[in-house]
Design an enzyme around this catalytic site. Structure first.
Site, PDB file in Angstrom:
ATOM      1  CB  SER A   1      -8.066   3.666   2.607  1.00  0.00           C
ATOM      2  OG  SER A   1      -7.237   3.116   3.609  1.00  0.00           O
TER       3      SER A   1
ATOM      4  CE  LYS B   1      -3.931   1.972   2.578  1.00  0.00           C
ATOM      5  NZ  LYS B   1      -4.791   1.798   3.764  1.00  0.00           N
TER       6      LYS B   1
ATOM      7  CB  SER C   1      -8.243   0.818   5.552  1.00  0.00           C
ATOM      8  OG  SER C   1      -8.999   1.968   5.349  1.00  0.00           O
TER       9      SER C   1
HETATM   10  N1  GLN Z   1     -13.179   4.361   6.182  1.00  0.00           N
HETATM   11  C1  GLN Z   1     -12.491   4.769   7.361  1.00  0.00           C
HETATM   12  C2  GLN Z   1     -12.035   6.195   7.221  1.00  0.00           C
HETATM   13  O1  GLN Z   1     -12.268   6.761   6.232  1.00  0.00           O
HETATM   14  C3  GLN Z   1     -11.331   3.856   7.641  1.00  0.00           C
HETATM   15  C4  GLN Z   1     -10.123   4.135   6.861  1.00  0.00           C
HETATM   16  C5  GLN Z   1      -8.930   3.337   7.274  1.00  0.00           C
HETATM   17  O2  GLN Z   1      -9.031   2.322   7.960  1.00  0.00           O
HETATM   18  N2  GLN Z   1      -7.755   3.822   6.879  1.00  0.00           N
HETATM   19  O3  GLN Z   1     -11.466   6.759   8.089  1.00  0.00           O
END
Ligand code: GLN
Length: 487
Positions: free
Chosen positions: A154, A79, A178
């Site tokens: 994400s 990532k 994410s």
């Molecule tokens: N969807 C969540 C957010 O937007 C989690 C994102 C994540 O785990 N990086 O914060």
């Protein structure tokens, strides 16, 4: 050779048995990347030349008998919020420009030492803020099962790359879901480890008290093998824990007889799609048939997890992202008059809308006058959530829940209704707030053929138990062995 038939562990075995070389493995994955990445957009940066060099080098060590780790020669993708020395790291944001980190994240050092081959950097929501991989400056990633749908986020690039065989496995990060949610939308297996299990050194921070790096892979065994490699205390991360030698893969067991699994009733009530509900309840049934004891428990805090998470995550993000000012990294605006204007022009042009929204929200909840009403209150609720989980884990080995209320939505749908998108994190964020491990396993398909995921949550440092439950489940089902045909 068809890379599709290998998991990270079976590929590593085949390489050690000299049935194929690390270079063969990279070649096979590269064929898939060339064929599919233009449509799927899972990668932001490809590391082709280096990957081949690394593979040759690793093969020499394998041949010389100096390298025999389970991941030796296994191609992995990363990532793009994890720093890779001399390899562009963007966080999917314009503001990092062509930033090439001068150092390696600890997880990358560990992977390289184990002989894993770094294929490239994966698309994601900008600064890991989002649930769909649509907020990337480098364009959205498509779901390989249906390209009109999102891959989740994400870590959407990571999930899509593994599902489409453009990587044998991947590293993602999970602040509020994410790793688990994109794994579930793309039909792969994802593990968010207990906070402190994996070093965050070199992970570009979103919300430091919640962020954790973890694997997205083809099955539970791969997740265990990757966790074995990347976990452990690190002098560069003061929150990393001193743990006994990791042997998650070696200790995998299908024997789950007598294990106690809690099914939180509130997670199966309003807002959950019927298809997801029936698939996750089928997992409960499967575990029961294998001798586990499944019982319903209340989870009274579910309505509070979204506001609590978004207050804390935004607060920490607003502080963490203050370092992107046009001086230290990547992008700097061209037109400005003086230092203050340089900062504001750079940040205005460099950050996308979602990131700006979170910085504003975070600055607001931390400002004097509102700190007590929002931030402090959120910390209190966080403590309550942790306590409640602790009580459940006094009696149970794991919690089984959905990963997300629905399967992958259509591209464009979520950003048009951001509140709905935030609410879709309802089953994942509390795991981060409490610092617990969470595993997402593919458990079937909805009526449109989109993958569904089930989540197993463990007590702090209870990775082995949830891995074993997932392993037992995957030993009796084949959803994790199904791949989309990408055209
Ligand atoms: N969807 C969540 C957010 O937007 C989690 C994102 C994540 O785990 N990086 O914060």
């Amino acid at each position: 050779m068809d890379i599709m038939h290998f998991t990270a562990v079976t590929l590593g075995e085949a390489i050690r048995r000299k049935e194929l070389t690390a270079v063969d493995a990279v070649k096979a994955v590269w064929k898939e990347i060339q064929a599919k990445n233009p449509a799927i957009n899972a990668y932001i940066t490809l590391n082709e030349e280096e990957a081949y060099k690394q593979a040759e080098n690793v093969q020499k060590q394998i041949d010389a008998g100096t390298l025999s780790s389970p991941l030796a020669g296994v191609p992995i993708a990363i990532k793009d919020n994890i720093c890779t020395k001399d390899l562009r790291t963007t966080c999917a944001s314009k503001i990092l420009g062509d930033f090439e980190p001068p150092y390696e994240a600890t997880v990358i050092q560990k992977l390289k030492a184990a002989g894993a081959i770094i294929l490239g950097k994966l698309n994601m929501d900008e600064f890991a803020m989002g649930s769909t991989t649509e907020t990337s400056y480098y364009g959205a990633t498509k779901n390989p099962w249906n390209q009109s749908k999102v891959p989740g986020g994400s870590s959407g690039g990571a999930a899509a790359a593994v599902a489409a065989n453009m990587a044998v496995c991947a590293l993602g990060s999970d602040t509020g879901g994410s790793i688990r949610q994109p794994a579930s939308y793309c039909g792969v297996t994802g593990l968010k480890p207990t906070y402190g299990t994996v070093s965050r050194y070199g992970l570009i921070a979103y919300a430091s008290s919640l962020d954790q790096i973890g694997p997205l892979a083809k099955d539970v065994r791969d997740c265990a093998a990757i966790l074995d490699c990347i976990c452990g205390s690190d002098p560069y991360d003061g929150t990393s824990l001193h743990l006994p030698k990791a042997e998650y893969a070696a200790n995998l067991s299908k024997d789950i007889k007598g294990m106690r699994v809690a099914l939180p009733v509130q997670c199966f009530e309003k807002g959950l799609s019927e298809d997801v509900k029936s698939r996750v309840l089928a997992v409960a049934q499967n575990l029961k048939e294998q001798g586990a004891i499944v019982e319903e428990v209340p989870l009274p805090f579910l309505d509070y997890v979204i506001p609590t998470y978004y207050i804390i995550a935004a607060a920490e993000a607003s502080s963490n992202l203050s370092r992107f000012d046009g001086v230290k990294y990547g992008f700097r605006a061209k037109d400005y008059d003086g230092l203050t204007e340089m900062y504001s022009a750079t940040r205005s042009e460099g950050f996308g809308a979602e990131v700006k929204k979170r910085i504003l929200l975070g600055t607001f909840v931390l400002s004097s006058g509102y700190y007590d009403a929002y931030y402090r209150k959120a910390l209190q609720v966080k403590a309550f959530i942790k306590q409640h989980f602790d009580q459940i884990f006094e009696k149970y080995d794991a919690i089984l829940s959905p990963v997300a209320p629905t399967t992958a939505p259509k591209l464009g749908e979520s950003l048009a209704d951001p509140l709905k998108m935030y609410l879709s994190d309802v089953y994942t964020v509390s795991v981060n707030l409490a610092g617990l491990p969470g595993l997402s396993v593919p458990c079937g398909f909805d009526r449109d053929g989109m993958p569904v995921g089930a989540q197993l949550i463990g007590a702090a440092l209870g990775e082995q138990k949830i891995l074993n439950l997932g392993y037992a489940y995957q030993s009796t089902t084949d959803f994790h062995t199904m791949f989309p045909e990408v055209k």
